[in-house]
Write a protein that holds these residues in place. Structure first.
Motif, PDB file in Angstrom:
ATOM      1  N   ALA A  20      13.659  -7.401   3.891  1.00  0.00           N
ATOM      2  CA  ALA A  20      12.327  -8.513   3.653  1.00  0.00           C
ATOM      3  C   ALA A  20      11.011  -8.047   4.451  1.00  0.00           C
ATOM      4  CB  ALA A  20      12.781  -9.958   3.938  1.00  0.00           C
ATOM      5  N   ILE A  21      11.454  -7.764   5.868  1.00  0.00           N
ATOM      6  CA  ILE A  21      10.420  -7.493   6.777  1.00  0.00           C
ATOM      7  C   ILE A  21       9.487  -6.259   6.352  1.00  0.00           C
ATOM      8  CG2 ILE A  21       9.713  -7.054   9.134  1.00  0.00           C
ATOM      9  CD1 ILE A  21      12.014  -8.982   9.952  1.00  0.00           C
ATOM     10  N   GLY A  22      10.539  -5.101   6.169  1.00  0.00           N
ATOM     11  CA  GLY A  22       9.981  -3.878   5.921  1.00  0.00           C
ATOM     12  C   GLY A  22       9.216  -3.940   4.600  1.00  0.00           C
ATOM     13  N   SER A  23       9.441  -4.625   3.273  1.00  0.00           N
ATOM     14  CA  SER A  23       8.769  -4.503   2.166  1.00  0.00           C
ATOM     15  C   SER A  23       7.251  -5.008   2.571  1.00  0.00           C
ATOM     16  CB  SER A  23       9.418  -5.513   1.375  1.00  0.00           C
ATOM     17  OG  SER A  23      10.542  -4.949   0.727  1.00  0.00           O
ATOM     18  N   PHE A  24       7.301  -6.141   3.312  1.00  0.00           N
ATOM     19  CA  PHE A  24       5.892  -6.647   3.489  1.00  0.00           C
ATOM     20  C   PHE A  24       5.047  -5.865   4.275  1.00  0.00           C
ATOM     21  CE2 PHE A  24       6.201 -10.467   1.155  1.00  0.00           C
ATOM     22  CZ  PHE A  24       7.275 -11.244   1.183  1.00  0.00           C
ATOM     23  N   LEU A  25       5.659  -5.429   5.428  1.00  0.00           N
ATOM     24  CA  LEU A  25       5.090  -4.678   6.463  1.00  0.00           C
ATOM     25  C   LEU A  25       4.671  -3.279   5.816  1.00  0.00           C
ATOM     26  CD1 LEU A  25       4.456  -5.570   9.332  1.00  0.00           C
ATOM     27  CD2 LEU A  25       6.311  -4.117  10.124  1.00  0.00           C
ATOM     28  N   ARG A  29       0.861  -2.124   5.510  1.00  0.00           N
ATOM     29  CA  ARG A  29       0.532  -0.718   6.245  1.00  0.00           C
ATOM     30  C   ARG A  29       0.301   0.443   5.205  1.00  0.00           C
ATOM     31  NH1 ARG A  29       2.757  -1.039  11.495  1.00  0.00           N
ATOM     32  NH2 ARG A  29       2.331  -3.168  12.480  1.00  0.00           N
ATOM     33  N   GLY A  30       0.752   0.347   4.127  1.00  0.00           N
ATOM     34  CA  GLY A  30       0.665   1.393   3.341  1.00  0.00           C
ATOM     35  C   GLY A  30       1.684   2.679   3.519  1.00  0.00           C
ATOM     36  N   SER A  31       2.874   2.159   4.233  1.00  0.00           N
ATOM     37  CA  SER A  31       3.761   3.024   4.572  1.00  0.00           C
ATOM     38  C   SER A  31       4.781   3.341   3.486  1.00  0.00           C
ATOM     39  CB  SER A  31       4.672   2.552   5.819  1.00  0.00           C
ATOM     40  OG  SER A  31       5.794   3.348   6.084  1.00  0.00           O
ATOM     41  N   VAL A  32       4.771   4.256   2.816  1.00  0.00           N
ATOM     42  CA  VAL A  32       5.777   4.567   1.615  1.00  0.00           C
ATOM     43  C   VAL A  32       7.002   4.520   1.956  1.00  0.00           C
ATOM     44  CG1 VAL A  32       6.160   5.980  -0.203  1.00  0.00           C
ATOM     45  CG2 VAL A  32       3.866   5.711   0.301  1.00  0.00           C
ATOM     46  N   GLU A  33       7.236   5.048   3.260  1.00  0.00           N
ATOM     47  CA  GLU A  33       8.806   5.375   3.623  1.00  0.00           C
ATOM     48  C   GLU A  33       9.307   3.898   3.876  1.00  0.00           C
ATOM     49  OE1 GLU A  33       6.162   6.501   5.185  1.00  0.00           O
ATOM     50  OE2 GLU A  33       6.339   8.958   5.135  1.00  0.00           O
TER      51      GLU A  33
ATOM     52  N   ARG B  23      12.717  12.320   5.260  1.00  0.00           N
ATOM     53  CA  ARG B  23      12.465  13.396   4.121  1.00  0.00           C
ATOM     54  C   ARG B  23      11.006  13.299   3.887  1.00  0.00           C
ATOM     55  NH1 ARG B  23      14.608  12.216  -1.906  1.00  0.00           N
ATOM     56  NH2 ARG B  23      12.378  12.519  -2.454  1.00  0.00           N
ATOM     57  N   ARG B  24      10.557  14.508   3.602  1.00  0.00           N
ATOM     58  CA  ARG B  24       9.113  14.914   3.518  1.00  0.00           C
ATOM     59  C   ARG B  24       8.742  14.134   2.303  1.00  0.00           C
ATOM     60  NH1 ARG B  24       5.289  18.424   5.279  1.00  0.00           N
ATOM     61  NH2 ARG B  24       6.839  19.114   6.965  1.00  0.00           N
ATOM     62  N   ARG B  25       7.562  13.659   2.209  1.00  0.00           N
ATOM     63  CA  ARG B  25       7.245  12.527   1.001  1.00  0.00           C
ATOM     64  C   ARG B  25       6.948  13.658  -0.216  1.00  0.00           C
ATOM     65  NH1 ARG B  25       2.189   9.016  -0.134  1.00  0.00           N
ATOM     66  NH2 ARG B  25       1.971   9.125   1.972  1.00  0.00           N
ATOM     67  N   ASN B  26       7.614  13.356  -1.308  1.00  0.00           N
ATOM     68  CA  ASN B  26       7.387  14.139  -2.582  1.00  0.00           C
ATOM     69  C   ASN B  26       6.162  13.531  -3.401  1.00  0.00           C
ATOM     70  OD1 ASN B  26       7.357  15.402  -4.863  1.00  0.00           O
ATOM     71  ND2 ASN B  26       9.628  15.496  -5.263  1.00  0.00           N
ATOM     72  N   GLY B  32       6.398   3.272  -5.647  1.00  0.00           N
ATOM     73  CA  GLY B  32       5.978   1.881  -5.637  1.00  0.00           C
ATOM     74  C   GLY B  32       4.666   1.605  -5.386  1.00  0.00           C
ATOM     75  N   LEU B  33       3.933   2.625  -4.620  1.00  0.00           N
ATOM     76  CA  LEU B  33       2.599   2.312  -4.095  1.00  0.00           C
ATOM     77  C   LEU B  33       1.558   2.632  -5.326  1.00  0.00           C
ATOM     78  CD1 LEU B  33       2.797   2.668  -0.343  1.00  0.00           C
ATOM     79  CD2 LEU B  33       2.981   0.768  -1.625  1.00  0.00           C
ATOM     80  N   THR B  34       1.969   3.623  -6.380  1.00  0.00           N
ATOM     81  CA  THR B  34       1.042   4.192  -7.033  1.00  0.00           C
ATOM     82  C   THR B  34       1.238   3.670  -8.568  1.00  0.00           C
ATOM     83  OG1 THR B  34       2.540   6.034  -7.532  1.00  0.00           O
ATOM     84  CG2 THR B  34       0.872   6.270  -5.615  1.00  0.00           C
TER      85      THR B  34
END
Lengths: 669, 130, 206
Positions: A20-25, A29-33, B23-26, B32-34
């Motif tokens: 939950a927290i990670g999805s919103f944050l 923040r634009g953190s894909v990981e 892992r290095r981002r591929n 999910g952001l694009t």
């Protein structure tokens, strides 16, 4: 094993909190990981909850009475298959089941989310995980199924006899799954709002999960009615019980939603309204779960009052206030793409549909809540039960039935009054003709006449449309009529699935009207050899056999049924007394045909061998149960993915080619 | 047994959660952001679906002929405008048939330049000149 | 039309079966004759005092049975429905009734939903009407029929089997190039499209 269950519950809580927290944050923040990690945590939670659920099942199978929940809802005498039902017999297990169902459905929804929701998917995930955290936290901290007793009792309390009926294997899980599934369309809508989307991206996912939630709830409600009919022993199927009402209201909200979402899909209209509607449906679903978990109103359904009720109420308040706040925040963005063209249009019909459905929900809510208001404000103690709802909701349901017949005759955008009149002619004539014929045949109750007439109206309209479409296809393709019809259905799945569901609603209406207005009831006390007459049946009571089972005493009565002087069949209604629960449970003997049900149930076993019986003839109720599978069929047809045509698309071919080749050009000029 | 399984679950959870960070981002993976690049043409689908439903309603006798014709023509026009807009926005591509149609409308040299710059955009992260 | 007839006949059969008057035979010989149906109706109007949300018609506990007996006794003595309901209300309180009486302060219970619904319906219809007026009043989005629109129109027409300038072509099973397998090509129903000179076959259903 209990420890494994408890630990896995906490792990699941940790994972869902993180998700939950990670999805919103992560999205903010634009953190894909972080987003990916959160999503995977959400997926893993399903596995962990599966382990948790399995632990509880194994505890039941092993009859590990050190675990309080197992001791309270099973005993050594219980057959293994009832483990299924014992699992959700109490709050602890039900909440665990709900959490598991939510986790699984969320994972599925996220995994299969349509491409145009990917942008806001982290928000959707976050919302779903917040709901999951709530349920897991309540389960873990307030109703933990893995709590142990300070000692190991030699035997458990046993399972509530009312739960041992076949219907109980499906009704509660379906109902609970349906209620929690309302979170799915809600989460997609919230995701869209949080992401500042102005368009219709969430509509496909909203429609899909809205229909799934709707179907689960409908199945749950119908099954509940069927269970009440066969096991509660008084031959009725719906009692406007406060808890029943609490499950009916979200279903009404979802019905409204799945109709108006179609308008948004087709015309980009009702954007704001659909958000409001899905919020309302979700709020009502939470309210439904609140009522089930120890609400303030007594009912045959209550699991018993507890502190859980207040926690749920708090979550309900949050679950309604925050989404509406969000809605008002994003309000300026949500303008519709189109405007209404005409009052005589399918769009307008859907608005009226929504109005009626929400009206019925309001009346139901009012009826559930008014006794409290009356007590607090006027000091008057009153009851609101079936007669109230019959008189107030009855006409609304009939109006809905009428609309169900007229609506499909209206095209999108605009119809002319002349074309509508022409379309109404055949179904209208059939309806009036039928009502007139029934009147002549001796039926005078106005509601019954209207009900049957409207049923004929809807059915005729649907069949005529099927006929015309099939004939047109037959003429142009030369297919045989059955094939032409199937192809027609396959090419228009949402629409024809909807028609099938509408037919199932007519079947339910048929059962309701038939049984409500034309049933016959006799309450008699019969000694051995005595008979009672009902309609053209004669029932002769033969005798009762008493059987002692490990946890109950069974009284099986034998009743012979005669018609026109000839013995037709033998019925064996039962009544059993459970000393440990100090209650009796009956099993009615029902002889069911499409025309009517003959229903016999013993209400008391007297010491002199005579038995008090209730005998009922319930016309047409068979149709109500058959409506269930028909409705499921319609839902499946409506949801079956339909390959969408595209024209020789310059644009999409380019797009596809570019994507495939990774952007580099292949081929040559 | 229970303890073992519990430990397994905890370790598994930790791994799943931590892995994406290690892992290095591929760039090709959809995180999910694009937006997905290969989206089907939703507006076109919707228009065609509208036309189909219009036709179905007409067959069922719910729409009179005049209204039907009027709305059909309106949809048809809308669809054509949409196609034109799309073709002007994304000229060229690998498809031969498409090329021919585009050539009907534009000078071939301009089309080729645009095609090459499209390829350049995806291969590197530089912004196009235009 | 024959389908309509078939449907109405099947409904009619159902209706005839239940138009006959039910057998008024007495079921409980210990109480003198009374109207069974009326008794059962009244059963549905009185709540069982000790059960959670059940009427005396539903509940099988002793007090419920006693109350049912009382109802039947009073009926056989000639009391009317209202008299019986009033009797129970006086004795047990207003909440013994399954629905509040339509008088006094309890009228609120009935009036609010009915008025609310009527109000909502009227308001809703007015809103819909004003939306429709606004929609019809807005200018239709006119786009000039540009020359270069023609090839795109052609593509659409070809794909939908519409023939020249939107007029449907001859009926046939032409497969447009990008037809997705399994979906009925829209062009197959081309014979039904008319620009007014062929009769629409669907309109002859009476």
């Amino acid at each position: 094993m209990a420890d494994l269950g408890a630990i896995s519950l906490w792990i699941a809580l940790a994972l869902s909190s993180y998700a939950a927290i990670g999805s919103f944050l992560g999205k903010a923040r634009g953190s894909v990981e972080l987003v990916v990690s959160s999503r995977r945590a959400a997926y893993l939670a399903v596995l962990v909850l599966f382990v948790c659920t399995l632990s509880l099942v194994i505890l039941f199978i092993n009859r590990d009475f050190e675990v309080a929940y197992v001791a309270r809802h099973s005993d050594l005498a219980m057959a293994d298959r009832f483990t299924w039902v014992a699992f959700y017999a109490g709050n602890e297990g039900s909440l665990l089941y709900i959490a598991f169902a939510l986790a699984a459905m969320s994972a599925l929804a996220i995994w299969r989310a349509p491409s145009n929701t990917l942008d806001t998917l982290p928000y959707t995930t976050g919302v779903l995980m917040v709901v999951l955290v709530f349920f897991l936290a309540v389960t873990g901290f307030m109703a933990n199924p893995f709590d142990k007793l300070p000692f190991v009792p030699p035997d458990g309390d046993g399972i509530n006899p009312l739960l041992t009926h076949f219907g109980m294997f499906i009704h509660p899980p379906m109902l609970m799954a349906g209620l929690i599934c309302a979170s799915m369309p809600f989460a997609f809508a919230m995701g869209s709002l949080l992401g500042g989307k102005t368009g219709d991206e969430w509509v496909d996912a909203g429609r899909l999960w809205g229909i799934i939630a709707w179907a689960l709830l409908a199945a749950g409600l119908l099954l509940g009615s069927w269970w009440a009919y066969t096991i509660l022993g008084w031959g009725g199927f719906w009692f406007w019980d406060p808890v029943e009402n609490a499950a009916l209201m979200p279903w009404l909200g979802l019905t409204a939603f799945i109709h108006s979402i179609m308008v948004q899909k087709r015309r980009g209209m009702f954007r704001m309204w659909n958000i409001v509607l899905v919020n309302v449906a979700f709020g009502l679903a939470l309210y439904g779960m609140f009522m089930n978990r120890g609400g303030p109103v007594p009912s045959v359904h209550s699991f018993g009052a507890s502190n859980l009720g207040w926690v749920f109420l708090a979550f309900l308040a949050v679950g309604v206030l925050i989404p509406f706040a969000l809605f008002f925040w994003r309000f300026p963005l949500l303008k519709s793409a189109q405007t209404l063209d005409s009052m005589l249009s399918r769009e307008a019909a859907f608005l009226v549909n929504n109005l009626l459905l929400l009206g019925i929900a309001f009346v139901t809510l009012w009826g559930s809540v008014y006794p409290l208001i009356s007590r607090l404000v006027a000091g008057e103690e009153i009851t609101i039960a079936r007669p109230f709802y019959d008189q107030v909701n009855g006409p609304l349901f009939l109006a809905l039935l009428l609309l169900m017949g007229v609506g499909p005759l209206l095209p999108w955008r605009r119809a002319t009054a002349a074309s509508l009149k022409r379309a109404l002619l055949a179904p209208g004539s059939v309806a009036l003709g039928l009502s007139a014929a029934l009147l002549v045949a001796g039926i005078h109750q106005p509601y019954a006449l209207i009900g049957f007439g409207l049923g004929a109206f809807v059915t005729t309209g649907i069949f005529i449309e099927w006929w015309r479409g099939t004939r047109s296809r037959h003429r142009s393709t030369g297919d045989a009529y059955p094939i032409a019809f199937l192809r027609l259905l396959a090419a228009n799945r949402p629409r024809y699935g909807g028609y099938i569901v509408h037919l199932s609603v007519v079947m339910v209406a048929l059962g309701v009207v038939g049984t409500s207005f034309f049933n016959e009831q006799r309450d008699v006390v019969l000694g051995p050899g005595e008979s009672v007459q009902i309609n053209d049946y004669e029932l002769r009571y033969v005798g009762t056999v008493e059987r002692q089972k490990s946890n109950r005493t069974e009284f099986v009565s034998t009743v012979e049924v005669y018609r026109d002087g000839k013995l037709r069949y033998i019925l064996q209604p039962q009544r059993a007394f459970y000393p440990s629960f100090n209650m009796a449970a009956t099993r009615a003997a029902i002889r069911s045909t499409p025309v009517e049900d003959l229903f016999v149930v013993p209400s008391e076993n007297l010491p002199d061998g005579s038995v008090g019986f209730r005998v009922l003839v319930n016309p047409l109720i068979w149709w109500m149960w058959v409506a269930g599978p028909v409705m499921i069929l319609g839902t499946v047809v409506a949801l079956w993915p339909q390959p969408v045509r595209t024209t020789a698309p310059a644009s999409s071919r380019v797009a596809r080619t570019l994507a495939r080749a990774g952007g580099s050009t292949t081929g040559a000029l | 047994m229970a303890i073992l399984l519990s430990v397994v679950l905890i370790v598994l959870s930790a791994c799943v959660v931590v892995y994406p960070f290690l892992r290095r981002r591929n760039p090709a993976a959809d995180d999910g952001l694009t937006h997905d690049a290969g989206a089907t043409d939703r507006e076109m689908e919707s228009l065609l679906e509208d036309m189909r439903i219009l036709r179905l309603d007409h067959q069922s006798g719910n729409i009179p002929d005049g209204l039907y014709e009027e709305q059909l023509q309106a949809y048809r026009l809308q669809a054509a405008i949409h196609l034109r807009r799309q073709a002007q926005a994304q000229p060229g591509g690998a498809d031969r048939e498409l090329e021919q149609e585009v050539l009907m409308l534009r000078l071939s040299s301009q089309a080729q330049d645009l095609v090459e710059s499209e390829g350049a955009i995806s291969d590197s992260n530089e912004d196009p000149e235009t | 039309m024959s389908i309509a007839l078939a449907i109405s006949v099947s409904f009619l059969w159902v209706g005839v079966a239940y138009g006959q008057n039910p057998d008024p035979g007495s079921a409980d010989p210990r109480i003198p004759a009374y109207d069974q149906e009326e008794a059962q109706s009244i059963d549905g109007m009185l709540m069982c005092p000790v059960c959670p949300a059940e009427t005396i018609g539903q509940a099988q506990v002793e007090i419920s049975r006693q109350m049912r007996r009382l109802v039947r006794e009073k009926l056989s003595q000639g009391d009317s429905r209202q008299e019986i309901l009033d009797f129970f209300q006086d004795r047990y309180g207003t909440d013994i009734l399954a629905a509040p009486p339509k008088s006094g302060v309890n009228l609120v219970a009935w009036v609010v939903p009915v008025l609310g619904m009527l109000g909502a319906l009227v308001a809703g219809l007015l809103v819909i009407r004003s939306m429709a007026r606004k929609g019809a009043g807005e200018a239709v989005n006119e786009t000039a029929m540009d020359e270069d629109l023609a090839p795109y129109l052609e593509m659409i027409d070809r794909d939908l089997g519409l023939g020249d300038a939107g007029v449907p072509g001859p009926p046939g099973n032409r497969q447009p190039p990008d037809n997705v397998a399994g979906v009925e090509p829209v062009g197959n129903t081309g014979s039904e499209l008319a620009t007014g000179d062929t009769e629409s076959p669907e309109q002859d259903v009476k």
